[in-house]
Design a protein around this motif. Structure first.
Motif, mmCIF file in Angstrom:
data_model
loop_
_atom_site.group_PDB
_atom_site.id
_atom_site.type_symbol
_atom_site.label_atom_id
_atom_site.label_comp_id
_atom_site.label_asym_id
_atom_site.label_seq_id
_atom_site.Cartn_x
_atom_site.Cartn_y
_atom_site.Cartn_z
ATOM 1 N N ILE A 106 35.612 65.062 32.217
ATOM 2 C CA ILE A 106 34.579 64.716 33.211
ATOM 3 C C ILE A 106 34.719 65.673 34.388
ATOM 4 O O ILE A 106 35.838 65.871 34.899
ATOM 5 C CB ILE A 106 34.730 63.256 33.684
ATOM 6 N N SER A 107 33.629 66.269 34.784
ATOM 7 C CA SER A 107 33.675 67.217 35.901
ATOM 8 C C SER A 107 32.465 66.985 36.804
ATOM 9 O O SER A 107 31.475 66.365 36.419
ATOM 10 C CB SER A 107 33.690 68.658 35.393
ATOM 11 N N MET A 108 32.605 67.501 37.996
ATOM 12 C CA MET A 108 31.531 67.394 38.991
ATOM 13 C C MET A 108 31.262 68.795 39.536
ATOM 14 O O MET A 108 32.201 69.514 39.899
ATOM 15 C CB MET A 108 31.965 66.447 40.113
ATOM 16 N N LYS A 109 29.999 69.192 39.530
ATOM 17 C CA LYS A 109 29.617 70.496 40.053
ATOM 18 C C LYS A 109 28.701 70.290 41.251
ATOM 19 O O LYS A 109 27.882 69.375 41.279
ATOM 20 C CB LYS A 109 28.892 71.321 38.989
ATOM 21 N N MET A 110 28.870 71.184 42.217
ATOM 22 C CA MET A 110 28.048 71.088 43.422
ATOM 23 C C MET A 110 27.657 72.495 43.833
ATOM 24 O O MET A 110 28.483 73.423 43.787
ATOM 25 C CB MET A 110 28.836 70.397 44.545
ATOM 26 N N TRP A 111 26.397 72.660 44.170
ATOM 27 C CA TRP A 111 25.905 73.952 44.643
ATOM 28 C C TRP A 111 24.732 73.715 45.581
ATOM 29 O O TRP A 111 24.129 72.658 45.581
ATOM 30 C CB TRP A 111 25.498 74.843 43.471
ATOM 31 N N LYS A 112 24.478 74.745 46.340
ATOM 32 C CA LYS A 112 23.378 74.657 47.286
ATOM 33 C C LYS A 112 22.075 74.935 46.572
ATOM 34 O O LYS A 112 21.984 75.874 45.787
ATOM 35 C CB LYS A 112 23.576 75.654 48.434
ATOM 36 N N LEU A 113 21.094 74.100 46.839
ATOM 37 C CA LEU A 113 19.821 74.200 46.140
ATOM 38 C C LEU A 113 19.061 75.421 46.628
ATOM 39 O O LEU A 113 19.014 75.702 47.833
ATOM 40 C CB LEU A 113 18.990 72.936 46.380
ATOM 41 N N ILE B 121 32.597 67.183 51.763
ATOM 42 C CA ILE B 121 31.203 67.608 51.916
ATOM 43 C C ILE B 121 31.198 69.039 52.425
ATOM 44 O O ILE B 121 32.045 69.417 53.252
ATOM 45 C CB ILE B 121 30.483 66.672 52.901
ATOM 46 N N PRO B 122 30.280 69.894 51.949
ATOM 47 C CA PRO B 122 30.239 71.286 52.434
ATOM 48 C C PRO B 122 30.095 71.347 53.950
ATOM 49 O O PRO B 122 29.549 70.453 54.600
ATOM 50 C CB PRO B 122 29.007 71.856 51.721
ATOM 51 N N ASN B 123 30.600 72.440 54.497
ATOM 52 C CA ASN B 123 30.590 72.616 55.953
ATOM 53 C C ASN B 123 29.212 72.957 56.494
ATOM 54 O O ASN B 123 28.924 72.708 57.665
ATOM 55 C CB ASN B 123 31.566 73.722 56.352
ATOM 56 N N LYS B 124 28.367 73.559 55.615
ATOM 57 C CA LYS B 124 27.074 74.022 56.093
ATOM 58 C C LYS B 124 25.991 73.022 55.697
ATOM 59 O O LYS B 124 25.991 72.499 54.588
ATOM 60 C CB LYS B 124 26.734 75.403 55.510
ATOM 61 N N VAL B 125 25.077 72.790 56.632
ATOM 62 C CA VAL B 125 23.997 71.849 56.349
ATOM 63 C C VAL B 125 23.031 72.468 55.340
ATOM 64 O O VAL B 125 22.977 73.688 55.187
ATOM 65 C CB VAL B 125 23.254 71.453 57.646
ATOM 66 N N GLY B 126 22.287 71.631 54.700
ATOM 67 C CA GLY B 126 21.306 72.095 53.732
ATOM 68 C C GLY B 126 21.178 71.082 52.608
ATOM 69 O O GLY B 126 21.802 70.029 52.603
ATOM 70 N N THR B 127 20.365 71.448 51.650
ATOM 71 C CA THR B 127 20.142 70.590 50.470
ATOM 72 C C THR B 127 21.072 71.043 49.361
ATOM 73 O O THR B 127 21.056 72.226 48.978
ATOM 74 C CB THR B 127 18.687 70.671 50.011
ATOM 75 N N TYR B 128 21.857 70.128 48.885
ATOM 76 C CA TYR B 128 22.821 70.441 47.830
ATOM 77 C C TYR B 128 22.507 69.611 46.585
ATOM 78 O O TYR B 128 21.931 68.523 46.674
ATOM 79 C CB TYR B 128 24.254 70.143 48.292
ATOM 80 N N CYS B 129 22.916 70.176 45.495
ATOM 81 C CA CYS B 129 22.693 69.500 44.207
ATOM 82 C C CYS B 129 24.053 69.180 43.597
ATOM 83 O O CYS B 129 24.942 70.029 43.559
ATOM 84 C CB CYS B 129 21.887 70.398 43.262
ATOM 85 N N ILE B 130 24.214 67.945 43.159
ATOM 86 C CA ILE B 130 25.451 67.500 42.512
ATOM 87 C C ILE B 130 25.097 67.069 41.092
ATOM 88 O O ILE B 130 24.128 66.338 40.890
ATOM 89 C CB ILE B 130 26.100 66.341 43.281
ATOM 90 N N GLN B 131 25.892 67.549 40.178
ATOM 91 C CA GLN B 131 25.671 67.183 38.771
ATOM 92 C C GLN B 131 27.012 66.936 38.106
ATOM 93 O O GLN B 131 27.963 67.697 38.298
ATOM 94 C CB GLN B 131 24.908 68.290 38.039
#
Length: 2004
Positions: free
Chosen positions: A1410-1417, A1453-1463
């Motif tokens: 099980i893994s979690m990925k996060m990136w900026k949209l 949580i990332p340091n920079k504001v914005g829309t992020y996607c978690i999957q």
């Protein structure tokens, strides 16, 4: 009016209206409206420059005579109260003010407000724009009205309810002059906004002043579909231009919402001209402010209609009305006469505002939309007429409605141009429907005139659907810009080469472009300024819109595919089929002659038209009927093709009348006419044509059809008539519309048919004589033999054509034949002229008639034959075609065998030429007599001599004759074996006849012989006989054999058969020899030598001399006969005597059985064939011992023999008994022995009993078929499907190559796919193991076989398909969706569970999967990028209740504001990952922490000189609030920023001052930032060359915490030059400081990474050492070198050992387990446990036999579900229904232990049965189950031990059930014995036995393999991290890094020097930004915390080598 007393510095002065304001003064105008009786006029008041509100109020009281204590308010005309705070900004020069009792007081009387509307400067700048009169040929009046509607749409844009806009055309002369009024219910205008409206070219962007003014403070609306934002009142031009284009005067009446006053402004051409004439200010005037419905000021009769309009104001909360008067006369006429036209144009302009973004879709039901609330109603009032009222929503024929509703499909796209310009576009497809284009034509401005009634046959090219119109109409903010259109784009223009769709499809598209306000339009909104230029720019990006989403793809390809689909789906064109070729049509003009494709059929509107089909035309002059010849389609086509039209070539019917082909457009075919109607018309026309001929024979000699006539027979005269179908005679063709009729002729021809062809021998033409008919004379010259045709043909008079218009004219043909006449002469047919005497011959004759034709004799005639010297006669003469004189014979002498010549005369009386001479040669005739010499009758000859004869052959005339094969024979008779003499007389007819000597055997005395001489080939020649006397000889002549029996000798004659007992010896055989005189001859040695026998090679000569022969051995078989021969041979004679010995059977000895017809018999069938019984002797020879009575003595016996059909028969011919009907009772196949007994004799035979014919199909090794077999979807069946062919008694049928197949439902899929199988030699077929895929529920399979063309139905397999509880299908993500995600904080907990196919949670999953990925949209898409951050799940805590869930806690949580996607992802295998739905989170700024500049300013260096530039500290410094991670925040905070100058020492008071000589300044902080500009005061105090600090401190009341201030240092100098020098140093210092920050960040990140790598190396070494120690515990030593190869070898060996152990057979449970349809099902009890000991497993399995098949579930719901699925057949046990308090304690000791002590010493090794169980899974649940089932059951060795144990235990406590390893059971009540308490053997348990666990050694090997694999990974990990560490160390030692270190040191030194020069505090190592940058706190621990590691990694990711 004189000025009042001044009010002092803060006061005001009053003057008249004409007084001008003095210098520095403001003039205001006051209306006192406190009371109704107040004066109507206004008062002017002068207000001083420095006046305040108090002074102003006092001046007002003084001017108006009001007591200062009286309460009143002073307001603007917009009802804004004047106060101390807004006095300066509100009270401007020229403003009009009210004195009221309250702000909301009703205006008791109207007022006038002075306004100025001087045109804006844009009037000059943009004066070149189009005006309305410059339109493109259209009447611009509707577009002028549209400008007024634009204003109304903008005004009503904020309406919540209906947006109503009314255009009233007031043309009723009784109510005043014509006027046009535009009224809306919008928000209305204040007087200031009305003033702004009057200013020409004052656009919404340039309007200043009052916030409430029209469009002031303009905010661009948010994007909406089609840009329908109502933001279309824009430039401040259109409204004014429009009203003065329509009329001469405009009256603006408006009331804003929540206002008591109505504002009214009048602008008129007349007023402007009057002011210009009086030299007054033109752009000035008054706004009348009044109460609603007050129309007292309307006094002009020409405006009486205004009273009604003003009265309507009562019911309105807000409104605006534009009333235009002085309407131009031409406009009035246009508005009246073209009402429908211009209202339709307005509906077109505002189509999408009225109907919404989708347009007016008439075909769809109307839904409530935001755009349904716009009502634009137009009404026209005329005197004496009913008002015309139309709502634009009701207009259904505007062009956009036509485009929307004729389109079949649409293509939406979007164009992005540089900047913010966005264009939405739509392309619609208008299909071609059968015979017309559906592209809409403008009904008011038709693009083409259609003339359908023309009959022009010339080539017509179909005009394009769109014509020359451009594709796109253009809309700006949702409204049409009428004079701008876009022709096309590159991607939607027709291609140069043929594309995916035909070229005409590109002309069937219409389109619309919807732009936002980023594109410029002209002020009158008639044209775009730059739209097409921007759209066709190379940087414009086009994207397609699908389902509301933009698709980045090739727009040209997408459009071409869409157009192709539209063409194929929606175009209903004519389909041209049956392609015939390409032609050129020379009948057309040269440019249109080709190429033309020709077709034989078309398909049009569902009907098929083919060549030859009858059709009718429409819209042709005249209408005509005809048949289709072919179809024409212009172009180079090949094969089937669709087209919009073409031409059809029609042959006018009836062709016989018209003979004409016409070509018309296909559209002119009448599709409504029935083919029957056309056919009837043609038939009626055809009835007028000549149809047949009538022939009569007035003079006889009629020629009948197929008549045969003699040559020369005349054919009589012919009379002909031509008849039509009505039977009417006719001489000419009926008349047509093309001219006169044509005469008809009749042509007669007689044609001879021969092999070389047809020959015309007679040809005549007859014409009608008017009074006489067609006539032909008699014909007598037909003499040639053959077949004739007399043909009568109607032909045309001029051309002699026998056809007319492709149709043959009537004709008649009579076929006849001409034969020969009677004979008149004859001749001989070729024949051979050689004849023989007396031999009959034929004379063939040939007769001819008078024309020389071969004829035949038909009458009787007597021929006469004559020849000299011969006697002649004949038999007969034949008649008919072959006449012959038969049987002619001639007799007479001839000289020799060569013959003699004669002349034969033949006479036939009665013929004209009756005689002919035949020359012939006569040869000797057939032999008739034989002449022999000597003539004596008796001839004497000795035996053994020859005699010669002289012979001659004579014919009947005694001529010597000869012929082939003339052979003379002499045969002797009177004795046997006499010779035959033969001689050949074929050549000469005479010869000597002789031969061999005559030798007669055994002659004893004189013997008379006969000699017969004859010719065998000539039976007619009589033989000649002679008598011969023969004398006997003295040589040996006879040999005799005798058998001596006692004293009697019995002669054995030659060829006798001697019967003798088989196997015996014939003895005493003798022989004797005699001469011809019957005298015995003594045997001498010489004679004995010549005697031979054939049965023995050795002969005793002594015995021969005595006359004895050797003994003969008789054969043992009666079938072997022995041939015995005795021979004697000398020079004179060869003698022999022979006999045959036939063996006879011996005495009866045996009974013999023989099978005939095969030894196999099928079960249920009789033996094919029979069993034959005989009696034999000792040698096996059959003895005839049976008789019919013998059958009763015969008995037959055998196991399983069915005697019911036995039949025994006595076979008399073979003397045997036949047995039939042998059959066996059904049973197992095998060999069967049958015993046959007769008297004392018996015999056995063996029969093979085989299975019967296939009748059944049985499954091998398959569970019970009555129950459903549970199978998990996608899994394999537990067993392979093996079928066996069986007979009806279930015996295997050994039939091979029988086809076996599986039948199933279509929704049940099997893999491998269902293939046909065939049975092997055992009748068995293995279909294999299938994987099953099907929906949940019960499904069936059936096996079938095909045998002998019949189907054998096999068993039905029931499958219960269950969802796979272990197949993951989705991920379930749970988290707090209401949580806020602040930058740098921690995410809320994510709880992940893997959901299986049955919607249950899958457990026992490795968390590492099980893994979690996060990136900026980003805009590129939602797919995770390669550098997406990946997290692993946390360890499960004790308080985590939900099993199978994985937790992601405390993820940063990332340091920079914005829309992020978690999957979240679940790794199913090495290649497939199951992803969850993406979680979109918005990272928000964290808590405000500090105040920072948006752009870091350089360190200021200032001085206190006069120059402002030298004193400027900062200019436009933007300060904002950020969180700890530099994210901007505090947007909602409002407060101030206080800037203060401080020195480095707090006690320092001599600090510089800001301008204004202050130390502190405040700046407003709004919307998250403050803009600051600071300048030092001139001559400000401060120490030279000193560093000071500006401290910016935020004061935010809404924020509870104190924020860190921003400190900006600066250097202060008193000297300008020094300040300039130091400014350069300051700049250099800033650069050095920035470089130092970068260097230090790089080194810190590198060191952090190095520390983390060292930590990883240490962790890897610890792990490796730990695993090495564990391996040593398992006695596995790993060498220090070559570790990996050694581990690999060890692993290979261990895996091999483990595999061998697993392959060893061990006990297993064959009971099929219940498929676990969900996690709540544990399985059947038989599969839950394993037992190692075989004996214990046997007895425990038997003990639990009734429970082994029970399915255990966790819940009752799961149990109930299984119960329902199996219809109650499956027993179930839910664990939640067990009372657990009564369950046994698994740790309890055996009962023979009391208080931990041994009560007695047991025997038999007692142990709890439950302790022998091992559980592979679910240990806790299994202990519950077996604790309940077994309780305290104990197992011992044997029954004795168990009885002893029970006897002792009951003394102290209750004894549980006892089991023994031998299989006995003692129940808890003490009962034992009997079958119910004795376990059967293991094989009788039918597989319902607990399986054996995996051997312990196998488990040990598994642990060792696992450790070795872990150790291998650890070793590899150590190598990997060491390499990484060494690589990092090498990198830090590289010259580049060393150089950076040196540069850092140099920068620090230089910085220190510069700071010393600047005089800055030496303690400060770097500037303010460095102090405030976040630092990572380092500890002594070599392993940094995870958060710190992550920060360091992130920083290292940012800071690269190139950044420095």
């Amino acid at each position: 009016m004189a000025a009042a007393d001044g009010g002092g510095p803060g006061g005001a002065s009053v003057g008249t209206k004409e007084d001008g304001g003095g210098v520095g003064h403001r003039t205001v105008y006051l209306f006192d409206r406190r009371e109704k009786e107040s004066e109507l006029g206004d008062r002017s008041l002068q207000v001083g420059e420095r006046s305040d509100y108090a002074g102003f109020r006092a001046s007002v009281c003084q001017t108006l005579g009001i007591s200062p204590e009286e309460k009143f308010v002073i307001t603007t005309t917009s009802r804004k109260e004047i106060t101390c705070d807004n006095f300066d900004e509100t009270v401007k020069d020229g403003v009009t003010l009210y004195l009221l009792q309250s702000v909301n007081q009703l205006l008791l009387t109207a007022t006038k407000e002075r306004i100025d509307f001087l045109p804006h400067y844009d009037t000059l700048v943009k004066s070149g724009m189009y005006e309305y009169y410059a339109s493109e040929g259209q009447n611009p009046l509707p577009f002028a009205l549209a400008e007024l509607i634009d204003n109304s749409l903008s005004a009503t844009s904020r309406n919540i309810g209906v947006r109503r806009i009314q255009i009233k055309l007031l043309f009723d002369e009784t109510q005043g002059k014509p006027a046009v009024a535009v009224i809306d219910n919008g928000r209305g205008m204040t007087s200031k906004q009305l003033n702004n409206w009057a200013v020409y070219r004052l656009s919404k962007f340039t309007r200043q002043g009052d916030f409430e003014s029209d469009h002031s403070g303009y905010v661009r609306p948010v994007p909406v579909p089609r840009s329908l934002n109502s933001d279309i009142s824009y430039f401040g031009v259109g409204g004014k231009q429009a009203v003065f284009f329509v009329g001469q005067s405009a009256r603006m009446i408006s009331k804003p919402a929540d206002s008591q006053d109505v504002h009214e402004l009048v602008l008129s051409k007349e007023d402007f001209e009057k002011k210009e004439k009086n030299k007054e200010a033109i752009y000035s005037g008054y706004i009348r402010n009044r109460k609603p419905s007050d129309s007292v000021h309307i006094t002009n009769d020409e405006e009486r209609f205004l009273h009604n309009l003003i009265i309507e104001e009562k019911e309105k909360d807000s409104f605006t009305a534009v009333v235009v008067t002085g309407v131009q006369p031409e406009h009035i006429q246009y508005l009246k006469n073209y009402f429908h036209l211009w209202t339709r144009q307005l509906a077109h302009i505002y189509h999408y505002y009225i109907h919404g973004p989708k347009g007016n879709e008439i075909r769809t039901s109307k839904e409530v939309e935001p755009f349904n609330n716009i009502d634009i109603e137009i009404s026209m009032f005329e005197k004496g007429k009913v008002p015309k009222i139309v709502n634009l929503r009701e207009i259904q024929d505007d062009m956009q409605t036509l485009y929307v509703n004729t389109a079949a499909d649409s293509f939406e796209f979007k164009a992005h141009v540089e900047g913010d310009g966005v264009v939405e576009g739509i392309i619609r497809y208008h299909p071609f429907l059968y015979d017309r284009e559906t592209y809409p034509d403008d009904p008011c401005f038709p693009s083409k005139l259609k003339d359908e009634d023309d009959d022009d046959d010339c080539f017509i090219l179909e005009k394009a659907a769109r014509g020359k119109r451009p594709i796109f109409e253009c809309f700006w903010n949702g409204r049409l810009i009428p004079y701008t259109s876009v022709e096309d784009f590159d991607w939607c223009t027709p291609p140069k080469k043929r594309g995916l769709a035909p070229i005409e499809c590109y002309n069937r598209i219409s389109g619309a472009l919807f732009t936002n306000d980023k594109f410029q339009v002209s002020t009158n909104k008639l044209t775009f300024m730059d739209l097409e230029l921007k759209l066709k720019d190379k940087n414009t990006l086009f994207t397609r819109i699908l389902n509301g989403q933009e698709q980045r793809m090739k727009i040209d390809r997408e459009f071409a595919l869409w157009l192709k689909d539209c063409h194929e789906k929606y175009d209903k064109q004519i389909k041209f089929t049956l392609f015939k070729g390409i032609i050129t049509r020379p009948d057309l003009p040269s440019k249109k002659q080709g190429p033309w494709a020709t077709y034989a059929a078309i398909e049009w509107d569902g009907k098929i038209y083919k060549a030859g089909q009858l059709v009718k035309t429409i819209k042709t002059l005249p209408l005509f009927y005809g048949s289709i010849v072919r179809f024409f389609l212009y172009g180079d086509h090949d094969g089937e093709v669709y087209a919009t039209g073409g031409e059809v070539q029609i042959a006018v019917e009836p062709q016989a009348l018209y003979d004409e082909v016409r070509t018309v457009p296909i559209a002119k075919l009448d599709r409504t006419v029935a083919e029957k109607a056309v056919k009837k018309y043609v038939e009626d026309e055809m009835a007028r044509l000549p149809d047949r001929l009538s022939v009569t024979w007035p003079e006889g000699d009629e020629l009948l059809p197929n008549e045969i006539r003699p040559a020369g027979t005349p054919i009589g005269a012919l009379r002909i008539e031509i008849l039509n179908k009505k039977g009417e005679a006719m001489q000419k063709l009926p008349g047509t519309s093309h001219g006169g009729s044509k005469k008809l002729l009749v042509e007669l021809k007689v044609i001879l048919h021969s092999s070389s062809g047809n020959k015309e021998i007679i040809s005549h033409i007859s014409q009608h004589g008017g009074k006489w008919p067609y006539w032909f004379k008699k014909m007598e010259n037909i003499q040639k033999l053959g077949n004739y045709t007399l043909k009568l043909q109607v032909v045309l008079n001029e051309s002699n054509a026998d056809t007319y218009a492709g149709r043959p004219l009537p004709s008649k043909a009579i076929k006849f034949s001409v034969k020969e006449g009677k004979p008149e002469k004859f001749s001989f047919v070729l024949l051979d002229h050689h004849f023989r005497v007396g031999v009959p011959f034929n004379i063939p004759l040939e007769f001819q008639d008078e024309f020389g034709h071969t004829s035949q004799l038909v009458t009787d005639i007597q021929p006469v034959l004559e020849a000299s010297g011969l006697s002649l006669h004949y038999e007969e003469i034949t008649k008919g075609p072959n006449c012959v004189i038969r049987g002619v014979t001639a007799k007479g002498p001839v000289n020799s065998c060569q013959g003699k010549n004669y002349n034969l005369k033949v006479t036939l009386p009665g013929l004209k030429e009756d005689s002919q001479i035949l020359k012939m040669k006569l040869l000797p005739g057939q032999p008739r007599r034989l002449k022999v010499k000597p003539d004596s009758e008796i001839l004497v000859i000795e035996n053994g001599t020859a005699f010669p004869f002289q012979v001659e052959v004579l014919d009947e005339s005694d001529n010597i004759t000869a012929q082939p094969k003339l052979i003379v024979h002499c045969k002797f008779s009177g004795a046997p074996n006499l010779p035959v003499y033969v001689v050949d007389c074929s050549s000469s007819g005479t010869s000597i006849l002789t031969g061999s000597a005559i030798q007669v055997q055994n002659i004893k005395k004189d013997q008379m012989l006969k000699a017969r001489i004859e010719i065998p080939s000539c039976k007619d020649v009589a033989p000649v006989e002679k008598t011969i006397k023969l004398l006997p000889s003295s040589h040996v002549a006879r040999l005799q054999i005798f058998s001596v029996e006692g004293q009697k000798a019995i002669q054995i004659k030659h060829q006798d058969e001697v019967n003798w007992i088989a196997g015996d010896i014939m003895r005493n055989l003798i022989f004797q020899m005699y001469d011809e005189g019957e005298r015995e001859i003594n045997i001498t040695s010489a004679l004995a030598e010549k005697i031979k026998v054939n049965w023995t090679p050795e002969i005793n000569k002594e015995h021969l001399l005595q006359g004895l022969l050797p003994d003969v051995q008789v054969p043992t078989s009666v079938k072997d006969m022995r041939y015995c021969q005795v021979s004697f041979q000398d020079d004179h004679v060869s003698l022999e005597s022979a006999f045959t010995v036939r063996p006879l059977p011996d005495e009866p000895k045996h009974l013999k059985c023989e099978m005939k017809g095969g030894k196999t018999v099928q079960i249920g069938q009789e033996l094919q064939g029979e069993v034959v019984l005989i009696i034999t002797d000792q040698y096996g020879n059959q003895i005839q011992a049976f008789s019919p009575s013998s059958l009763s003595s015969l008995s037959i016996a055998g196991v399983g023999l069915d005697s019911s059909n036995l039949k025994t028969t006595f076979q008399e011919n073979t003397q045997s008994i036949s047995v039939r009907g042998i059959k066996f009772i059904p049973g197992p196949p095998g060999n069967k022995d049958l015993c046959f007994t007769w008297h004392e004799f018996s015999d056995f035979i063996r029969v093979q009993l085989i299975s019967g014919p296939p009748a059944k199909l049985l499954l091998i090794d398959w569970p019970e078929l009555k129950e459903c077999i549970p199978v998990i979807n996608g899994r394999d069946l537990q067993n392979p499907i093996i079928v066996q062919l069986c007979d009806q008694w279930d015996n295997p049928a050994l039939v091979q190559h029988v086809k076996i197949s599986l039948t199933k439902a279509s929704n049940l899929k099997l893999t491998p796919s269902n293939q046909q199988h065939k049975t092997d030699e055992k009748g068995r077929a293995n279909l294999g193991i299938f994987s099953v895929f099907a929906p949940r529920g019960e499904h069936t399979l059936q096996v079938k076989a095909i045998y002998n063309k019949s189907i054998i139905e096999g068993p039905i397999i029931k499958l219960m398909i269950l969802p796979d509880p272990e197949k993951p299908v989705r991920l379930n993500v749970k988290y707090d969706k209401d949580a806020c995600f602040l930058a740098g904080g921690l995410f809320t907990d994510f709880m992940i569970s893997v959901i299986s196919e049955d919607d249950s949670v899958i457990k026992n999953i490795n968390p590492a999967r099980i893994s979690m990925k996060m990136w900026k949209l980003s805009t590129s898409g939602n797919r995770p990028p390669a550098n997406a951050e990946t997290f692993s799940c946390n360890k499960i805590k004790d308080n985590d209740k939900e099993d199978g869930c994985f937790y992601f806690r405390d993820k940063v949580i990332p340091n920079k504001v914005g829309t992020y996607c978690i999957q979240f992802g679940f790794m199913m295998d090495k290649t497939n990952i199951l992803n969850s739905e993406q979680v979109i989170v918005e990272v928000l700024p964290n808590q405000p922490v500090k105040l920072v500049p948006k752009i870091k300013p350089p360190t200021p260096a200032v001085s206190n000189v006069r120059s402002v530039a030298s004193r400027t500290l900062v200019r436009d410094l933007h300060l904002s609030i950020t969180d700890d991670y530099n994210n901007h925040t505090g947007i909602d905070l409002v407060g101030t920023i206080i800037a203060t100058i401080k020195g480095s020492n707090e006690e320092d008071t001599d600090t510089p001052l800001f301008i204004g000589k202050v130390r502190t300044l405040e700046f407003p902080f709004v919307n998250g930032s403050a803009e600051i500009s600071l300048v030092l005061a001139e001559s400000s105090p401060g120490r030279d060359s000193t560093e000071y600090f500006i401290v910016f401190e935020p004061r935010l009341p809404l924020l509870s915490r104190t924020l860190e201030p921003y400190i900006l240092p600066f250097m202060f100098y008193n000297d300008v030059k020094k300040q300039q020098q130091m400014a350069a140093l300051t700049k250099e210092k800033d650069q050095l400081s920035q470089s130092i920050i970068m260097y230090k960040s790089l080194f810190e990140a590198s060191q952090q990474l190095l520390n983390e790598m060292k930590c990883q190396v240490e962790e890897a070494r610890l792990k490796e050492a730990q695993l090495r120690n564990e391996l040593k515990i398992h006695n596995i030593d790993i060498p220090t070198t070559q570790q990996v190869p050694h581990i690999e070898a060890l692993l290979k060996r261990k895996l091999s050992e483990q595999e061998e152990l697993k392959k060893k057979p061990r006990r297993s449970c064959t009971l099929p387990n219940y498929t676990k349809g969900s996690g709540d099902v544990l399985g059947k009890i038989a599969h839950l446990a394993q037992i190692e000991d075989d004996r214990a497993a046997m007895v425990i399995s038997w003990h639990l036999a009734s429970d082994m098949d029970c399915v255990v579930t966790l819940t009752t719901d799961a149990a109930r579900r299984i119960y329902d699925e199996t219809q109650g057949r499956q027993q179930v046990l839910p664990l939640d229904s067990i009372y657990k308090k009564t369950l046994p304690d698994w740790k309890r000791p055996l009962p023979h232990f009391r208080n931990g002590k041994l009560y007695f010493k047991p025997i038999g090794d007692p142990v709890f049965a439950r302790d022998l169980l091992t559980f592979p899974d679910n240990v806790e649940h299994c202990e519950t189950v077996f604790g309940m089932l077994l309780g305290d059951t104990i197992i011992l060795d044997n029954l004795d031990a168990a009885n002893h144990y029970r006897k002792e235990v009951v003394k102290i406590t209750h004894c549980p059930t006892l089991l023994t390893r031998d299989g006995d059971r003692i129940r808890s009540n003490g009962k034992f014995g009997g079958l119910q308490n004795k376990a059967p053997p293991m094989d009788k348990l039918r597989g319902m036995v607990f399986g054996a666990p995996v051997p312990k050694q196998c488990l040990i090997l598994g642990e060792q393999i696992d450790l070795l694999q872990q150790y291998r990974s650890a070793v590899c990990k150590v190598d990997s991290v060491n390499k990484d560490l060494n690589s990092q160390l090498e990198y830090l030692r590289t010259p580049d890094m060393k150089k950076k270190k040196q540069e850092l040191d140099e920068h620090e030194k230089n910085l220190k020097l510069i700071e010393e020069k600047l005089g800055m505090t030496p303690i400060r190592k770097c500037n303010d930004s460095l102090r405030h940058s976040p630092k990572v706190e380092m500890t002594d621990c070599p392993i940094p915390p995870k958060r710190m590691r992550r920060e360091a990694t992130r920083q290292n990711r940012i800071i690269t080598k190139t950044d420095v």
